[in-house]
Design an enzyme around this catalytic site. Structure first.
Site, PDB file in Angstrom:
ATOM      1  CE  LYS A 107      36.594   4.034  13.353  1.00  0.00           C
ATOM      2  NZ  LYS A 107      36.543   3.138  14.519  1.00  0.00           N
ATOM      3  CG  ASP A 147      33.386   4.997  15.173  1.00  0.00           C
ATOM      4  OD1 ASP A 147      34.028   4.031  15.581  1.00  0.00           O
ATOM      5  OD2 ASP A 147      33.613   6.158  15.572  1.00  0.00           O
ATOM      6  N   GLY A 219      31.070  11.324  28.048  1.00  0.00           N
ATOM      7  CA  GLY A 219      30.269  10.928  26.902  1.00  0.00           C
ATOM      8  C   GLY A 219      28.946  10.339  27.357  1.00  0.00           C
ATOM      9  N   GLY A 221      26.958   8.637  24.602  1.00  0.00           N
ATOM     10  CA  GLY A 221      26.485   7.975  23.384  1.00  0.00           C
ATOM     11  C   GLY A 221      26.311   6.488  23.641  1.00  0.00           C
ATOM     12  CG  ASN A 222      26.145   2.169  21.293  1.00  0.00           C
ATOM     13  OD1 ASN A 222      27.197   1.533  21.373  1.00  0.00           O
ATOM     14  ND2 ASN A 222      24.968   1.577  21.266  1.00  0.00           N
TER      15      ASN A 222
END
Ligand code: GLU
Length: 428
Positions: A107, A147, A219, A221-222
């Protein structure tokens, strides 16, 4: 990241220790797996638009590559910490092993806030990040991907810098690239869709018709957006989402009890998933505190934001009606909260399984780059569904057979696979 006293790496190590005890792992294997194999910390100097130079801190942590090259995203976040990146790299190792793709775990991150950076400044951060790590990543070593707050454009800038340094084309170095530039159809949808493939399978196990269920999502987001899309296609009703408000530096929950309209909300959302409060209220949404997604009367909770969201402090706010929690985010539930969730018999689909769709499609992207031949969207998503469903089935079967919580079952499978790879290589 949401709470400065929270150490995600300690949490990841505690999760691992629990399984190492269960598997009676020897001390060498335990020491190897509870720490990253390598980590890189570096400074990225960037000439900003106002002509001053600002230095950003970047990281790459390679937790374990016994099963294949390291794999994992890069986050841009103002509150990023090395311990979060360490935890995320370990979770990537377990994630790839859980769904049985031949990759290890890594990561990366940069401490920065893209809300306050121009496109040019972001490009320079991406290129600067690659310049610092270009010798230690690559299609056969470690493969970055998007990410939180990074996207296909960032990936292409990174790839371009890598290829410029190495003087040849290596499209398999980075995944999550734009379509037409080595990206895979379905990659944008993959993480959110993968979450819903696992929810669909869990509902089958529990004998519940998706059309009778509702969900609360944290959330926007994507991951959240595509999870909502597919879940609604299955007939489910999403009653709320939450999103970060940059101006107020806090999040809000947007609720419509008869079901949110995804397109309507997308029309009033910025590129970071921030929903406009005034416009949402005009459209009839209740605008609630950011944490109120957790106590809605729904069958399914989908935390799809950050780590450390369901904790000992708020786990008891989860409604009696909740049957399934599907972790779209990495590390949203602390071990303390996990215990309560297990005691209550809520069916937990852990992060390393639920959100493995992104990295699985990244793996498919690499396969396509290697062949230089690209699949249709249907082909990519069908293969994704098969891989996720098969991962789900092994975890669910082990959980039933050994009477283990789903997270423990996923970890047993993953840690065993990685430990065996380390043993077979003669490392331990
Ligand atoms: N960032 C995503 C994750 O946490 C995807 C990683 C990848 O595609 O390598 O799983």
């Amino acid at each position: 990241m949401s709470d400065s006293s929270f150490n995600a790496f300690e949490m990841a190590q505690a999760q691992f220790d629990r399984i190492a005890d269960l598997l009676e792992l020897d001390s060498g294997t335990r020491d190897l797996l509870r720490n990253p194999m390598r980590e890189y910390h570096f400074n990225i100097p960037v000439r900003m638009d106002d002509n001053t130079v600002k230095v950003f801190q970047g990281f790459r942590v390679q937790h374990n590559d016994a099963r294949g090259p390291g794999k994992g995203g890069i986050r841009f976040h103002p509150m990023e910490t090395i311990n979060t990146v360490r935890a995320l790299s370990m979770w990537m190792t377990w994630k790839c092993a859980t769904v049985d793709i031949p990759l290890g775990g890594s990561k990366g991150g940069v401490i920065c806030d893209p809300h306050n950076l121009s496109q040019r400044e972001q490009e320079l951060i991406c290129r600067g990040w690659v310049r610092q790590i270009a010798r230690d990543i690559g299609p056969l070593r470690d493969i970055p991907a998007p990410d939180i707050m990074t996207n296909a454009q960032h990936m292409l800038w990174m790839l371009d810098e890598y290829e410029t340094i190495h003087g040849a084309k290596f499209p398999g170095t980075i995944t999550g690239k734009p379509l037409g530039m080595g990206g895979s159809l379905g990659r944008t949808e993959a993480t959110g869709f993968g979450v819903v493939y696992t929810i669909r399978e869990a509902l089958k196990v529990l004998g519940i018709d998706p059309g009778t269920t509702s969900a609360a999502v944290q959330g926007f987001g994507n991951v959240a957006q595509y999870a909502i899309k597919l879940y609604q296609q299955l007939g489910g009703k999403v009653v709320c989402v939450s999103s970060w408000d940059q101006a107020e530096q806090t999040s809000f929950t947007f609720r419509k009890l008869d079901g949110i309209n995804l397109d309507e909300l997308l029309g009033i959302t910025n590129r970071f998933g921030g929903i406009n409060k005034t416009k949402a209220a005009e459209l009839g949404y209740d605008v609630l505190n950011g944490d109120e997604w957790i106590d809605q009367d729904v069958e399914i909770l989908i935390p799809a934001a950050l780590e450390n969201q369901i904790t000992g402090d708020n786990v008891n706010r989860i409604a009696n009606q909740v049957k399934i929690i599907a972790e779209g985010a990495n590390g949203p539930t602390t071990p303390e909260a996990d215990e309560v969730i297990n005691e209550r018999g809520i069916y937990m689909i852990p992060d390393t399984l639920a959100n493995a769709g992104g990295v699985t499609c990244s793996y498919f992207e690499q396969v396509q780059c290697n062949m230089n031949y690209y699949w249709s969207k249907e082909e990519a998503l069908t293969k994704l569904d098969q891989q996720m469903t098969s991962g789900f089935t092994s975890v669910n079967d082990l959980s039933r057979k050994k009477k283990l919580p789903m997270r423990d079952a996923a970890y047993v499978i993953a840690v065993n696979r990685v430990a065996n790879a380390c043993r077979d290589r003669g490392w331990v």
